[in-house]
Design an enzyme around this catalytic site. Sequence first.
Site, PDB file in Angstrom:
ATOM      1  N   TRP A 190      88.149  18.387  51.780  1.00 55.65           N
ATOM      2  CA  TRP A 190      86.878  17.693  51.550  1.00 55.65           C
ATOM      3  C   TRP A 190      86.974  16.992  50.197  1.00 55.65           C
ATOM      4  CZ3 TRP A 190      83.219  19.004  47.605  1.00 55.65           C
ATOM      5  CH2 TRP A 190      82.187  18.044  47.523  1.00 55.65           C
ATOM      6  N   GLU A 231      87.238  16.763  56.262  1.00 59.73           N
ATOM      7  CA  GLU A 231      85.786  16.964  56.393  1.00 59.73           C
ATOM      8  C   GLU A 231      85.006  15.704  56.000  1.00 59.73           C
ATOM      9  OE1 GLU A 231      84.402  20.315  54.110  1.00 59.73           O
ATOM     10  OE2 GLU A 231      82.311  20.053  54.753  1.00 59.73           O
ATOM     11  N   LYS A 233      81.441  13.338  55.453  1.00 54.91           N
ATOM     12  CA  LYS A 233      80.145  13.559  54.820  1.00 54.91           C
ATOM     13  C   LYS A 233      79.377  12.250  54.710  1.00 54.91           C
ATOM     14  CE  LYS A 233      78.076  15.913  50.888  1.00 54.91           C
ATOM     15  NZ  LYS A 233      78.217  16.965  49.893  1.00 54.91           N
ATOM     16  N   ASP A 264      80.594  19.494  59.247  1.00 55.14           N
ATOM     17  CA  ASP A 264      79.712  20.377  58.469  1.00 55.14           C
ATOM     18  C   ASP A 264      78.272  20.077  58.908  1.00 55.14           C
ATOM     19  OD1 ASP A 264      77.854  21.084  56.286  1.00 55.14           O
ATOM     20  OD2 ASP A 264      79.653  21.607  55.155  1.00 55.14           O
ATOM     21  N   HIS A 267      76.085  17.606  56.856  1.00 55.58           N
ATOM     22  CA  HIS A 267      76.677  16.348  56.389  1.00 55.58           C
ATOM     23  C   HIS A 267      76.262  15.098  57.147  1.00 55.58           C
ATOM     24  CE1 HIS A 267      80.162  18.123  53.833  1.00 55.58           C
ATOM     25  NE2 HIS A 267      78.985  18.632  53.538  1.00 55.58           N
ATOM     26  N   HIS A 291      82.011  23.672  59.731  1.00 55.93           N
ATOM     27  CA  HIS A 291      81.403  24.315  58.582  1.00 55.93           C
ATOM     28  C   HIS A 291      79.955  24.541  58.974  1.00 55.93           C
ATOM     29  CE1 HIS A 291      84.048  23.479  54.796  1.00 55.93           C
ATOM     30  NE2 HIS A 291      84.609  24.281  55.660  1.00 55.93           N
ATOM     31  N   ASP A 299      71.433  18.146  52.312  1.00 53.92           N
ATOM     32  CA  ASP A 299      72.618  19.003  52.441  1.00 53.92           C
ATOM     33  C   ASP A 299      72.531  20.160  51.445  1.00 53.92           C
ATOM     34  OD1 ASP A 299      75.232  19.877  53.014  1.00 53.92           O
ATOM     35  OD2 ASP A 299      76.079  18.597  51.456  1.00 53.92           O
ATOM     36  N   ASP A 301      72.812  23.479  51.869  1.00 58.17           N
ATOM     37  CA  ASP A 301      73.676  24.652  52.057  1.00 58.17           C
ATOM     38  C   ASP A 301      72.932  25.973  51.977  1.00 58.17           C
ATOM     39  OD1 ASP A 301      76.515  23.573  52.389  1.00 58.17           O
ATOM     40  OD2 ASP A 301      75.875  22.504  50.600  1.00 58.17           O
ATOM     41  N   ASP A 331      79.770  27.623  55.592  1.00 60.97           N
ATOM     42  CA  ASP A 331      79.689  26.933  54.299  1.00 60.97           C
ATOM     43  C   ASP A 331      78.239  26.914  53.819  1.00 60.97           C
ATOM     44  OD1 ASP A 331      80.129  25.470  52.059  1.00 60.97           O
ATOM     45  OD2 ASP A 331      80.627  23.582  53.069  1.00 60.97           O
TER      46      ASP A 331
HETATM   47  C1  RNT Z   1      80.652  19.799  50.403  1.00 64.33           C
HETATM   48  C2  RNT Z   1      81.445  20.331  51.544  1.00 64.33           C
HETATM   49  C3  RNT Z   1      82.522  21.319  51.183  1.00 64.33           C
HETATM   50  C4  RNT Z   1      82.099  22.322  50.143  1.00 64.33           C
HETATM   51  C5  RNT Z   1      83.063  23.479  49.966  1.00 64.33           C
HETATM   52  C6  RNT Z   1      82.843  24.185  48.688  1.00 64.33           C
HETATM   53  O1  RNT Z   1      79.588  19.042  50.803  1.00 64.33           O
HETATM   54  O2  RNT Z   1      80.600  20.852  52.505  1.00 64.33           O
HETATM   55  O3  RNT Z   1      83.001  21.919  52.326  1.00 64.33           O
HETATM   56  O4  RNT Z   1      80.844  22.847  50.407  1.00 64.33           O
HETATM   57  O5  RNT Z   1      84.332  23.087  50.172  1.00 64.33           O
HETATM   58 ZN    ZN Z   2      81.522  21.902  54.128  1.00 64.37          ZN
END
Ligand code: RNT
Ligand code: ZN
Length: 430
Positions: A190, A231, A233, A264, A267, A291, A299, A301, A331
Amino acid sequence: MIESRDDSSIKKAFALAKERYAAIGVDVERAQRVLKTIPVSMHCWQGDDVGGFEHDAESLGGGIAVTGNYPGKARSIDELRLDLEKAYSLLPGKHRLNLHSIYGEFPRATDRDEIGPEHFQGWIDWARQQELGLDFNPSFFSHENASEGFTLAHSDQRIRKFWIDHGIASREIGAAMGQALDNPCVTNFWVPDGFKDVPACRTGPRERLAASLDEIFAKTLDPKHNLDAVECKLFGIGSESYVVGSHEFYLGYAISRNKMLCLDAGHFHPTEVISDKISSVMMYLPQILLHVSRGVRWDSDHVITYSDELQAIAQEIVRGNYLDRVHIGLDFFDASINRVAAWVIGTRNMIKAILAAMLEPTKKLKQLENEGDFTSRLALMEELKSMPLGAVWDHYCLTSGVPVGMDWLEEVKQYERAVLSNRSGRLANV
Ligand code: RNT
Ligand code: ZN
Protein backbone atom coordinates in the site's frame (compact mmCIF):
# COMPACT_ATOMS: atom_id res chain seq x y z
CA MET A 1 -15.70 -35.76 33.38
CA ILE A 2 -18.70 -33.96 34.81
CA GLU A 3 -19.93 -31.29 32.47
CA SER A 4 -20.70 -27.90 33.86
CA ARG A 5 -24.32 -26.80 33.52
CA ASP A 6 -23.28 -24.13 31.10
CA ASP A 7 -21.63 -26.55 28.73
CA SER A 8 -24.65 -28.78 28.69
CA SER A 9 -27.01 -25.91 27.95
CA ILE A 10 -24.75 -24.81 25.10
CA LYS A 11 -24.87 -28.32 23.75
CA LYS A 12 -28.65 -28.51 24.09
CA ALA A 13 -29.11 -25.20 22.32
CA PHE A 14 -26.76 -26.41 19.62
CA ALA A 15 -28.69 -29.65 19.11
CA LEU A 16 -31.90 -27.67 18.61
CA ALA A 17 -30.18 -25.23 16.28
CA LYS A 18 -28.78 -28.09 14.25
CA GLU A 19 -32.30 -29.41 13.71
CA ARG A 20 -33.56 -26.01 12.63
CA TYR A 21 -30.74 -25.67 10.12
CA ALA A 22 -31.14 -29.24 8.89
CA ALA A 23 -34.79 -28.43 8.17
CA ILE A 24 -33.65 -25.82 5.63
CA GLY A 25 -31.01 -28.11 4.19
CA VAL A 26 -27.94 -26.76 6.01
CA ASP A 27 -25.31 -29.12 7.43
CA VAL A 28 -24.07 -27.38 10.56
CA GLU A 29 -21.35 -29.92 11.34
CA ARG A 30 -19.86 -29.46 7.92
CA ALA A 31 -19.92 -25.68 8.28
CA GLN A 32 -17.98 -25.96 11.54
CA ARG A 33 -15.44 -28.30 9.98
CA VAL A 34 -14.80 -25.96 7.07
CA LEU A 35 -14.68 -22.90 9.30
CA LYS A 36 -11.77 -24.43 11.22
CA THR A 37 -9.68 -24.37 8.06
CA ILE A 38 -10.18 -20.68 7.28
CA PRO A 39 -7.48 -18.42 8.64
CA VAL A 40 -8.04 -14.74 9.28
CA SER A 41 -4.92 -12.59 9.09
CA MET A 42 -4.97 -10.36 12.14
CA HIS A 43 -2.97 -7.15 11.80
CA CYS A 44 -0.29 -6.44 14.39
CA TRP A 45 -0.80 -2.67 14.18
CA GLN A 46 -3.98 -2.54 16.29
CA GLY A 47 -1.72 -3.32 19.25
CA ASP A 48 0.34 -0.13 19.21
CA ASP A 49 -1.54 2.38 17.04
CA VAL A 50 0.54 1.70 13.91
CA GLY A 51 3.68 2.89 15.69
CA GLY A 52 6.16 0.09 15.12
CA PHE A 53 9.53 -0.29 16.80
CA GLU A 54 12.07 1.46 14.66
CA HIS A 55 14.82 3.35 16.45
CA ASP A 56 14.00 6.74 15.00
CA ALA A 57 10.29 6.18 14.64
CA GLU A 58 8.46 9.19 13.25
CA SER A 59 4.87 9.99 14.02
CA LEU A 60 2.19 8.28 11.95
CA GLY A 61 2.11 9.55 8.38
CA GLY A 62 0.71 8.52 5.03
CA GLY A 63 -2.70 10.04 5.56
CA ILE A 64 -3.89 7.50 8.08
CA ALA A 65 -4.74 8.39 11.66
CA VAL A 66 -5.33 6.69 14.98
CA THR A 67 -7.38 8.49 17.60
CA GLY A 68 -7.77 7.78 21.31
CA ASN A 69 -5.39 7.35 24.20
CA TYR A 70 -6.63 4.29 26.03
CA PRO A 71 -3.88 3.12 28.36
CA GLY A 72 -1.90 -0.07 27.92
CA LYS A 73 -0.51 0.25 24.41
CA ALA A 74 2.32 -2.19 23.65
CA ARG A 75 5.64 -0.39 24.07
CA SER A 76 7.91 -3.15 22.86
CA ILE A 77 7.83 -6.23 20.66
CA ASP A 78 7.68 -8.44 23.74
CA GLU A 79 4.63 -6.58 24.99
CA LEU A 80 3.02 -6.74 21.57
CA ARG A 81 3.58 -10.50 21.40
CA LEU A 82 2.11 -10.96 24.85
CA ASP A 83 -0.98 -8.98 23.83
CA LEU A 84 -1.27 -10.93 20.59
CA GLU A 85 -1.05 -14.22 22.46
CA LYS A 86 -3.87 -13.07 24.71
CA ALA A 87 -5.99 -12.09 21.70
CA TYR A 88 -5.35 -15.33 19.80
CA SER A 89 -6.21 -17.36 22.90
CA LEU A 90 -9.71 -15.88 22.71
CA LEU A 91 -10.31 -16.68 19.03
CA PRO A 92 -11.66 -20.00 17.80
CA GLY A 93 -9.48 -21.58 15.10
CA LYS A 94 -5.92 -21.09 13.87
CA HIS A 95 -5.14 -17.78 12.28
CA ARG A 96 -2.38 -15.59 10.89
CA LEU A 97 -0.44 -12.49 11.87
CA ASN A 98 0.04 -9.59 9.50
CA LEU A 99 3.23 -7.60 10.16
CA HIS A 100 4.46 -4.27 8.85
CA SER A 101 8.15 -3.72 8.21
CA ILE A 102 8.32 -1.18 11.07
CA TYR A 103 7.76 -4.07 13.50
CA GLY A 104 11.14 -5.68 12.88
CA GLU A 105 13.67 -6.27 15.64
CA PHE A 106 16.45 -3.84 14.87
CA PRO A 107 19.50 -4.10 17.11
CA ARG A 108 20.69 -0.75 15.75
CA ALA A 109 19.11 1.99 13.68
CA THR A 110 18.28 0.35 10.34
CA ASP A 111 16.78 2.32 7.51
CA ARG A 112 13.94 0.85 5.46
CA ASP A 113 16.19 0.04 2.52
CA GLU A 114 18.47 -2.02 4.77
CA ILE A 115 15.97 -4.38 6.37
CA GLY A 116 16.26 -8.12 5.90
CA PRO A 117 14.87 -11.45 7.06
CA GLU A 118 17.27 -11.41 10.01
CA HIS A 119 15.19 -8.61 11.56
CA PHE A 120 12.14 -10.84 11.49
CA GLN A 121 13.69 -14.07 12.70
CA GLY A 122 12.22 -13.47 16.14
CA TRP A 123 8.75 -13.16 14.63
CA ILE A 124 9.28 -16.29 12.55
CA ASP A 125 10.34 -18.29 15.61
CA TRP A 126 7.44 -16.91 17.60
CA ALA A 127 4.94 -17.63 14.80
CA ARG A 128 6.18 -21.18 14.50
CA GLN A 129 5.79 -21.71 18.19
CA GLN A 130 2.30 -20.14 18.13
CA GLU A 131 1.36 -22.08 14.98
CA LEU A 132 0.52 -18.93 13.08
CA GLY A 133 1.07 -18.10 9.43
CA LEU A 134 2.70 -14.74 8.73
CA ASP A 135 1.87 -11.99 6.25
CA PHE A 136 3.93 -8.90 5.56
CA ASN A 137 3.78 -5.27 4.42
CA PRO A 138 6.45 -2.84 3.34
CA SER A 139 5.82 0.49 5.12
CA PHE A 140 5.75 3.49 2.80
CA PHE A 141 4.81 6.00 5.51
CA SER A 142 6.00 7.54 8.80
CA HIS A 143 9.41 8.28 7.32
CA GLU A 144 11.25 11.42 6.28
CA ASN A 145 11.50 10.15 2.70
CA ALA A 146 7.69 10.01 2.65
CA SER A 147 7.18 13.43 4.19
CA GLU A 148 6.28 15.08 0.88
CA GLY A 149 3.44 12.64 0.36
CA PHE A 150 5.23 10.73 -2.38
CA THR A 151 7.32 7.55 -2.29
CA LEU A 152 7.37 5.13 -5.24
CA ALA A 153 5.82 7.77 -7.49
CA HIS A 154 8.09 10.60 -6.34
CA SER A 155 9.54 12.75 -9.09
CA ASP A 156 12.96 12.55 -7.39
CA GLN A 157 14.77 9.45 -8.59
CA ARG A 158 16.79 9.23 -5.34
CA ILE A 159 13.67 8.96 -3.20
CA ARG A 160 12.06 6.54 -5.58
CA LYS A 161 15.16 4.34 -5.47
CA PHE A 162 15.10 4.31 -1.68
CA TRP A 163 11.52 3.03 -1.66
CA ILE A 164 12.14 0.56 -4.48
CA ASP A 165 14.91 -0.95 -2.37
CA HIS A 166 12.50 -1.09 0.56
CA GLY A 167 9.97 -2.92 -1.60
CA ILE A 168 12.57 -5.40 -2.84
CA ALA A 169 13.79 -6.06 0.71
CA SER A 170 10.21 -6.54 1.88
CA ARG A 171 9.46 -9.22 -0.66
CA GLU A 172 12.60 -11.08 0.39
CA ILE A 173 11.40 -10.93 3.98
CA GLY A 174 7.96 -12.20 2.95
CA ALA A 175 9.54 -15.08 1.05
CA ALA A 176 11.80 -15.93 4.00
CA MET A 177 8.77 -16.02 6.30
CA GLY A 178 6.80 -18.18 3.89
CA GLN A 179 9.68 -20.57 3.38
CA ALA A 180 10.51 -20.88 7.06
CA LEU A 181 6.90 -21.56 8.00
CA ASP A 182 6.15 -23.59 4.88
CA ASN A 183 3.11 -21.40 4.39
CA PRO A 184 2.94 -18.66 1.74
CA CYS A 185 3.25 -15.12 3.04
CA VAL A 186 1.08 -12.45 1.45
CA THR A 187 3.19 -9.32 1.02
CA ASN A 188 0.89 -6.36 0.52
CA PHE A 189 1.91 -3.07 -1.05
CA TRP A 190 0.00 0.00 0.00
CA VAL A 191 1.52 3.27 -1.18
CA PRO A 192 0.03 6.54 0.12
CA ASP A 193 1.24 8.75 -2.75
CA GLY A 194 -1.16 11.45 -3.77
CA PHE A 195 -2.01 15.15 -3.91
CA LYS A 196 -4.02 17.25 -1.51
CA ASP A 197 -5.12 19.51 -4.31
CA VAL A 198 -5.98 19.15 -7.96
CA PRO A 199 -2.96 17.84 -9.84
CA ALA A 200 -1.73 19.28 -13.08
CA CYS A 201 -0.53 15.87 -14.17
CA ARG A 202 -2.30 12.69 -13.16
CA THR A 203 -0.41 10.53 -15.62
CA GLY A 204 3.22 11.06 -14.63
CA PRO A 205 2.96 9.77 -11.07
CA ARG A 206 1.00 6.74 -12.26
CA GLU A 207 3.65 5.93 -14.82
CA ARG A 208 6.32 6.28 -12.16
CA LEU A 209 4.41 4.10 -9.69
CA ALA A 210 3.97 1.34 -12.26
CA ALA A 211 7.65 1.53 -13.22
CA SER A 212 8.77 1.41 -9.58
CA LEU A 213 6.52 -1.55 -8.85
CA ASP A 214 7.82 -3.35 -11.93
CA GLU A 215 11.35 -2.95 -10.57
CA ILE A 216 10.28 -4.24 -7.17
CA PHE A 217 8.55 -7.26 -8.69
CA ALA A 218 11.27 -7.97 -11.25
CA LYS A 219 12.54 -11.01 -9.38
CA THR A 220 10.28 -14.03 -9.56
CA LEU A 221 9.67 -15.50 -6.13
CA ASP A 222 8.26 -18.93 -5.47
CA PRO A 223 4.51 -18.54 -4.86
CA LYS A 224 4.84 -21.26 -2.24
CA HIS A 225 6.75 -18.70 -0.20
CA ASN A 226 5.51 -15.28 -1.22
CA LEU A 227 2.40 -13.85 -2.87
CA ASP A 228 2.33 -10.15 -3.80
CA ALA A 229 -0.72 -7.95 -3.37
CA VAL A 230 -1.35 -4.30 -4.28
CA GLU A 231 -3.86 -2.17 -2.37
CA CYS A 232 -5.92 0.54 -4.04
CA LYS A 233 -7.37 3.63 -2.39
CA LEU A 234 -9.61 6.54 -3.23
CA PHE A 235 -8.24 9.22 -0.90
CA GLY A 236 -6.41 9.83 2.33
CA ILE A 237 -5.81 12.74 4.66
CA GLY A 238 -3.63 15.06 2.60
CA SER A 239 -4.34 13.17 -0.63
CA GLU A 240 -7.98 14.15 -0.97
CA SER A 241 -7.86 15.15 -4.63
CA TYR A 242 -5.76 12.40 -6.11
CA VAL A 243 -4.29 9.07 -5.08
CA VAL A 244 -1.84 7.60 -7.54
CA GLY A 245 -2.73 3.99 -6.71
CA SER A 246 -6.44 4.22 -7.41
CA HIS A 247 -8.78 1.28 -7.91
CA GLU A 248 -8.54 1.37 -11.68
CA PHE A 249 -4.76 1.73 -11.52
CA TYR A 250 -4.30 -1.33 -9.36
CA LEU A 251 -6.98 -3.46 -10.96
CA GLY A 252 -5.20 -3.01 -14.26
CA TYR A 253 -1.81 -3.50 -12.64
CA ALA A 254 -2.85 -6.68 -10.84
CA ILE A 255 -4.40 -8.23 -13.93
CA SER A 256 -1.52 -7.33 -16.24
CA ARG A 257 1.21 -8.35 -13.76
CA ASN A 258 -0.51 -11.32 -12.21
CA LYS A 259 -0.62 -9.84 -8.71
CA MET A 260 -3.31 -10.04 -6.09
CA LEU A 261 -5.53 -7.01 -5.68
CA CYS A 262 -6.20 -5.91 -2.12
CA LEU A 263 -9.66 -4.48 -1.51
CA ASP A 264 -9.88 -2.46 1.70
CA ALA A 265 -13.44 -1.88 2.88
CA GLY A 266 -12.66 1.76 3.72
CA HIS A 267 -11.03 2.73 0.45
CA PHE A 268 -13.99 3.66 -1.71
CA HIS A 269 -16.78 6.19 -1.85
CA PRO A 270 -18.89 5.82 1.29
CA THR A 271 -21.80 4.20 -0.55
CA GLU A 272 -19.57 1.84 -2.48
CA VAL A 273 -19.07 -1.58 -0.91
CA ILE A 274 -16.36 -4.16 -1.49
CA SER A 275 -18.90 -6.97 -1.12
CA ASP A 276 -20.16 -6.00 -4.58
CA LYS A 277 -16.66 -5.87 -6.02
CA ILE A 278 -15.43 -9.31 -5.04
CA SER A 279 -17.30 -11.30 -7.69
CA SER A 280 -16.30 -8.79 -10.37
CA VAL A 281 -12.58 -8.81 -9.70
CA MET A 282 -12.58 -12.58 -9.18
CA MET A 283 -13.54 -12.93 -12.83
CA TYR A 284 -10.10 -11.68 -13.80
CA LEU A 285 -7.83 -12.47 -10.87
CA PRO A 286 -6.91 -15.89 -9.49
CA GLN A 287 -6.65 -14.62 -5.92
CA ILE A 288 -7.32 -11.46 -3.96
CA LEU A 289 -6.63 -10.06 -0.51
CA LEU A 290 -9.19 -8.28 1.63
CA HIS A 291 -8.57 -5.65 4.24
CA VAL A 292 -11.76 -5.91 6.19
CA SER A 293 -12.22 -2.60 7.93
CA ARG A 294 -15.03 -0.20 8.82
CA GLY A 295 -15.17 3.36 7.68
CA VAL A 296 -17.48 5.70 9.54
CA ARG A 297 -18.21 8.58 7.14
CA TRP A 298 -14.65 8.25 5.86
CA ASP A 299 -11.75 5.77 5.87
CA SER A 300 -11.66 5.85 9.65
CA ASP A 301 -10.62 2.23 10.26
CA HIS A 302 -13.06 1.56 13.10
CA VAL A 303 -13.12 -1.91 14.67
CA ILE A 304 -15.28 -4.12 12.48
CA THR A 305 -18.71 -4.76 13.89
CA TYR A 306 -21.22 -7.39 12.88
CA SER A 307 -22.59 -5.06 10.23
CA ASP A 308 -24.61 -5.73 7.09
CA GLU A 309 -21.49 -5.12 5.02
CA LEU A 310 -19.38 -7.52 7.06
CA GLN A 311 -22.04 -10.18 6.57
CA ALA A 312 -22.26 -9.36 2.88
CA ILE A 313 -18.48 -9.70 2.46
CA ALA A 314 -18.54 -13.13 4.08
CA GLN A 315 -21.60 -14.16 2.06
CA GLU A 316 -19.92 -13.19 -1.18
CA ILE A 317 -16.82 -15.24 -0.36
CA VAL A 318 -18.89 -18.29 0.52
CA ARG A 319 -21.56 -17.95 -2.18
CA GLY A 320 -18.92 -17.49 -4.84
CA ASN A 321 -16.96 -20.51 -3.62
CA TYR A 322 -13.93 -18.31 -3.19
CA LEU A 323 -12.74 -19.53 0.19
CA ASP A 324 -9.46 -20.81 -1.23
CA ARG A 325 -8.91 -17.75 -3.46
CA VAL A 326 -9.67 -14.91 -1.07
CA HIS A 327 -7.16 -14.10 1.66
CA ILE A 328 -9.00 -12.50 4.55
CA GLY A 329 -7.00 -9.80 6.31
CA LEU A 330 -8.15 -7.20 8.82
CA ASP A 331 -7.24 -3.54 8.93
CA PHE A 332 -8.55 -1.37 11.73
CA PHE A 333 -6.99 0.60 14.53
CA ASP A 334 -8.79 2.10 17.48
CA ALA A 335 -6.86 3.59 20.39
CA SER A 336 -9.96 4.66 22.31
CA ILE A 337 -10.72 1.19 23.71
CA ASN A 338 -8.71 -1.70 25.11
CA ARG A 339 -6.57 -2.74 22.14
CA VAL A 340 -6.66 -6.46 22.89
CA ALA A 341 -10.45 -6.26 23.09
CA ALA A 342 -10.47 -4.40 19.75
CA TRP A 343 -8.65 -7.32 18.13
CA VAL A 344 -10.92 -9.87 19.77
CA ILE A 345 -14.17 -8.08 18.93
CA GLY A 346 -13.21 -7.45 15.31
CA THR A 347 -11.71 -10.85 14.62
CA ARG A 348 -14.48 -12.80 16.34
CA ASN A 349 -16.95 -10.82 14.25
CA MET A 350 -15.12 -11.78 11.07
CA ILE A 351 -15.09 -15.46 12.00
CA LYS A 352 -18.74 -15.34 13.05
CA ALA A 353 -19.71 -13.70 9.75
CA ILE A 354 -17.99 -16.51 7.83
CA LEU A 355 -19.86 -19.05 9.94
CA ALA A 356 -23.16 -17.28 9.28
CA ALA A 357 -22.46 -17.29 5.55
CA MET A 358 -21.82 -21.02 5.68
CA LEU A 359 -25.11 -21.59 7.46
CA GLU A 360 -27.03 -20.17 4.54
CA PRO A 361 -28.99 -22.47 2.19
CA THR A 362 -27.20 -20.91 -0.75
CA LYS A 363 -28.39 -23.49 -3.27
CA LYS A 364 -31.98 -22.89 -2.33
CA LEU A 365 -31.59 -19.11 -2.60
CA LYS A 366 -29.95 -19.36 -5.99
CA GLN A 367 -32.64 -21.74 -7.17
CA LEU A 368 -35.39 -19.32 -6.17
CA GLU A 369 -33.54 -16.56 -7.95
CA ASN A 370 -33.11 -18.59 -11.12
CA GLU A 371 -36.80 -19.42 -11.07
CA GLY A 372 -37.56 -15.73 -10.85
CA ASP A 373 -39.25 -16.12 -7.47
CA PHE A 374 -37.81 -12.99 -5.92
CA THR A 375 -40.61 -12.91 -3.36
CA SER A 376 -39.50 -16.21 -1.85
CA ARG A 377 -35.84 -15.19 -2.12
CA LEU A 378 -36.51 -12.09 -0.03
CA ALA A 379 -38.72 -13.99 2.41
CA LEU A 380 -36.07 -16.65 2.98
CA MET A 381 -33.23 -14.15 3.28
CA GLU A 382 -35.20 -12.30 5.95
CA GLU A 383 -36.13 -15.50 7.78
CA LEU A 384 -32.44 -16.47 7.90
CA LYS A 385 -31.69 -13.39 9.95
CA SER A 386 -33.39 -14.87 13.01
CA MET A 387 -32.07 -18.42 12.70
CA PRO A 388 -30.15 -19.59 15.81
CA LEU A 389 -26.67 -18.59 14.64
CA GLY A 390 -25.70 -17.72 18.22
CA ALA A 391 -26.18 -21.31 19.38
CA VAL A 392 -23.89 -22.62 16.64
CA TRP A 393 -21.32 -19.91 17.32
CA ASP A 394 -21.30 -20.64 21.05
CA HIS A 395 -20.84 -24.32 20.33
CA TYR A 396 -18.04 -23.57 17.89
CA CYS A 397 -16.26 -21.51 20.56
CA LEU A 398 -16.83 -24.18 23.19
CA THR A 399 -15.48 -27.01 21.06
CA SER A 400 -12.56 -24.83 19.97
CA GLY A 401 -11.61 -24.36 23.60
CA VAL A 402 -12.15 -20.60 23.75
CA PRO A 403 -14.52 -18.53 25.89
CA VAL A 404 -18.19 -18.61 24.97
CA GLY A 405 -20.27 -15.46 24.64
CA MET A 406 -18.85 -12.50 26.50
CA ASP A 407 -16.70 -14.60 28.82
CA TRP A 408 -13.68 -13.48 26.84
CA LEU A 409 -14.18 -9.95 28.14
CA GLU A 410 -13.51 -10.92 31.74
CA GLU A 411 -10.20 -12.43 30.59
CA VAL A 412 -9.28 -9.21 28.83
CA LYS A 413 -10.26 -7.17 31.88
CA GLN A 414 -8.09 -9.38 34.07
CA TYR A 415 -5.24 -9.00 31.62
CA GLU A 416 -5.76 -5.26 31.71
CA ARG A 417 -5.52 -5.23 35.48
CA ALA A 418 -2.55 -7.59 35.67
CA VAL A 419 -0.51 -6.49 32.65
CA LEU A 420 -1.73 -3.50 30.66
CA SER A 421 -2.31 -1.24 33.65
CA ASN A 422 1.35 -1.51 34.62
CA ARG A 423 2.52 -0.02 31.37
CA SER A 424 1.79 3.63 31.68
CA GLY A 425 -0.88 6.16 32.34
CA ARG A 426 -4.15 5.92 34.11
CA LEU A 427 -6.60 3.05 33.80
CA ALA A 428 -10.26 3.43 32.98
CA ASN A 429 -12.75 1.90 35.43
CA VAL A 430 -12.07 -1.78 35.69
C1 RNT B 1 -4.17 2.62 4.50
C2 RNT B 1 -4.24 1.18 4.13
C3 RNT B 1 -3.16 0.31 4.71
C4 RNT B 1 -2.84 0.61 6.15
C5 RNT B 1 -1.95 -0.42 6.82
C6 RNT B 1 -1.33 0.11 8.05
O1 RNT B 1 -5.26 3.33 4.09
O2 RNT B 1 -5.49 0.68 4.44
O3 RNT B 1 -3.48 -1.01 4.51
O4 RNT B 1 -3.98 0.77 6.92
O5 RNT B 1 -1.09 -0.96 5.95
ZN1 ZN C 1 -5.75 -1.43 4.23
